[in-house]
Design a protein around this motif. Structure first.
Motif, short mmCIF file in Angstrom:
data_model
loop_
_atom_site.label_atom_id
_atom_site.label_comp_id
_atom_site.label_asym_id
_atom_site.label_seq_id
_atom_site.Cartn_x
_atom_site.Cartn_y
_atom_site.Cartn_z
N ALA A 41 0.77 -1.22 -0.03
CA ALA A 41 -0.15 -0.05 -0.04
C ALA A 41 0.76 1.32 0.20
O ALA A 41 2.14 1.27 0.52
N GLU A 42 0.31 2.46 -0.49
CA GLU A 42 1.05 3.61 -0.64
C GLU A 42 0.48 4.48 0.51
O GLU A 42 1.22 5.14 1.20
N THR A 43 -0.91 4.61 0.83
CA THR A 43 -1.57 5.34 1.84
C THR A 43 -1.17 4.99 3.04
O THR A 43 -0.72 3.92 3.50
N PRO A 44 -1.26 6.05 4.01
CA PRO A 44 -0.81 5.73 5.52
C PRO A 44 -1.76 4.84 6.04
O PRO A 44 -2.85 4.62 6.08
N ASP A 45 -1.42 3.69 6.97
CA ASP A 45 -2.24 2.82 7.81
C ASP A 45 -2.46 3.44 9.16
O ASP A 45 -3.32 3.17 9.87
#
Length: 436
Positions: free
Chosen positions: A283-287
């Motif tokens: 994934a690229e977006t923050p968790d």
């Protein structure tokens, strides 16, 4: 629609309102409605929420499905077959533009990935269709402006899929917030702790599955080799197509934070987070993310954490209005008030009693009939405000700066932040530049 159809649909509206939930209507009522008197509905993007929206809409005796569109032939064939089993025969399209050429279609549901919403919604309005578009309404701040302008220019009914706006316990909670009983509210928290969402393992690029028109799926997004991780549900975690959990759950929950405080745009935004749980996954977006929106006299705070269920107040999602006298905690299951000692009475949990999605699609159909757009529960202005607010949070995170919003100019005071106001369009597609 012709005049006779409009007359019938107005009558059906009265009947539906008296019957309560659409899902409770007897099947014999729908059978008694002539197909020629029903609203012709089509759906574009039918793998997930688009299909759920359409299914909800078809509970209404005033609606019938006449067409489906998807760039995945496997999904399209599956949905056509499911409708056929119910005696519903529809046209099937792989190109939404061909579907929009059908003048018999009154309204369309748009359930495609976020990066397609703006083009398809504006094209549908230009084609004379009313539109139910999934959230987030736009995939950038500039897209949201174009979508508002399209609705105004073409005078179409546009409902955004923020179905909590139609659910009674949410309305009751906000009425309590607006009553002033909580006292001065200085902080509103909204959060999504999604324990069921797990890490996405890195996978090699490959070839699209047979039947998938990958070029059409990409549309205005950057051309990249096909990767299973970016397809279907997981597109949410890539900046090319969406904005992560912020624009997935965030728009639902921030919507009510804004509504409760009767907020417009924030003065400033700052955000911090990253891939703390799964630093090496695909994934690229923050968790993990914390975002603070500054307003005059109060802040709104957003929190998200993938892989954890233990959110504030023991809830994995919700909105908390924290006042001097007490705190109202609201989620999809209900709401309650936790008092400050000696300052007010507690309010025990008021549980949800209805189906928000069914109420939301019913509201859309009723407005199509009445043409009274002020009755929409989630019109484009609502969708634009919360999608813009969510995008602001992502922009603050991506720039690593506290960013300040110039409401008069409709942009940030920071050059780097302004570079992210618009989504880049590729492959010959152009960002709609619509003036109302």
């Amino acid at each position: 629609m012709n005049n006779s159809r409009r007359h019938f649909i107005k009558s059906a509206s009265t009947l539906i309102a008296g019957a309560g939930l659409v899902s409770a209507l007897p099947s014999t009522l729908k059978a008694a409605v002539a197909p020629s008197d029903r609203l012709n509905v089509a759906a574009i993007g039918i793998n997930g929420m688009g299909w759920a929206d359409l299914t909800s809409m078809l509970k209404n005796p005033a609606a019938q499905c006449v067409a489906l569109c998807d760039v995945d032939q496997n999904v399209l064939d599956k949905r056509v077959a499911e409708l056929a089993q119910k005696g519903i025969k529809v046209k099937a399209y792989s190109d939404y533009r061909k579907l929009l050429e059908d003048k018999s279609i009154d309204a369309v549901v748009i359930g495609t990935p976020d990066h397609w919403h703006c083009l398809q919604m504006t094209d549908a309005c230009a084609a004379g269709k009313d539109v139910y578009v999934e959230k987030p309404m736009g995939n950038s701040i500039i897209e949201c402006r174009s979508m508002v302008a399209a609705q105004q220019k073409y005078n179409r009914a546009v409902q955004v899929g923020q179905w909590q706006r139609s659910q009674q316990h949410f309305k009751d909670a906000i009425e309590f917030v607006h009553s002033g009983k909580l006292g001065q509210i200085r902080l509103v928290k909204a959060w999504a702790y999604m324990g069921w969402m797990k890490s996405i393992p890195v996978k090699p690029d490959g070839t699209p599955p047979p039947g998938v028109d990958y070029k059409a799926w990409l549309g205005p997004a950057t051309t990249r080799p096909f990767n299973e991780n970016r397809f279907h549900f997981n597109f949410r975690w890539y900046w090319d197509y969406a904005g992560g959990l912020m624009t997935d759950w965030g728009v639902h929950l921030l919507d009510y934070a804004l509504l409760g405080m009767q907020s417009a745009a924030p003065k400033s935004v700052m955000a911090a987070g990253g891939k703390f749980a799964y630093p090496d996954d695909a994934a690229e977006t923050p968790d993990t993310l914390t975002t603070v929106y500054e307003f005059d006299g109060y802040n709104i705070q957003w929190e998200q954490a993938i892989g954890i269920d233990g959110g504030p107040y023991g809830r994995d999602h919700g909105i908390a209005f924290i006042g001097n006298n007490g705190t109202l905690v609201l989620d999809r299951g209900g709401w309650e008030v936790i008092p400050e000692k000696g300052k007010m009475e507690a309010v025990p949990r008021q549980k949800s009693v209805d189906n928000g999605l069914d109420m939301h699609t019913t509201n859309f159909i009723e407005v199509i009939k009445s043409r009274n757009f002020t009755d929409l529960h989630a019109p484009v202005q609502v969708g634009a405000l919360v999608a813009t607010t969510a995008q602001m949070g992502n922009i603050a995170y991506r720039t690593g700066k506290k960013v300040y919003w110039d409401a008069a100019d409709g942009k940030f005071t920071d050059r780097d932040a302004n570079k992210l106001l618009a989504a880049a369009y590729h492959n010959g597609y152009k960002l709609p530049n619509i003036k109302a």
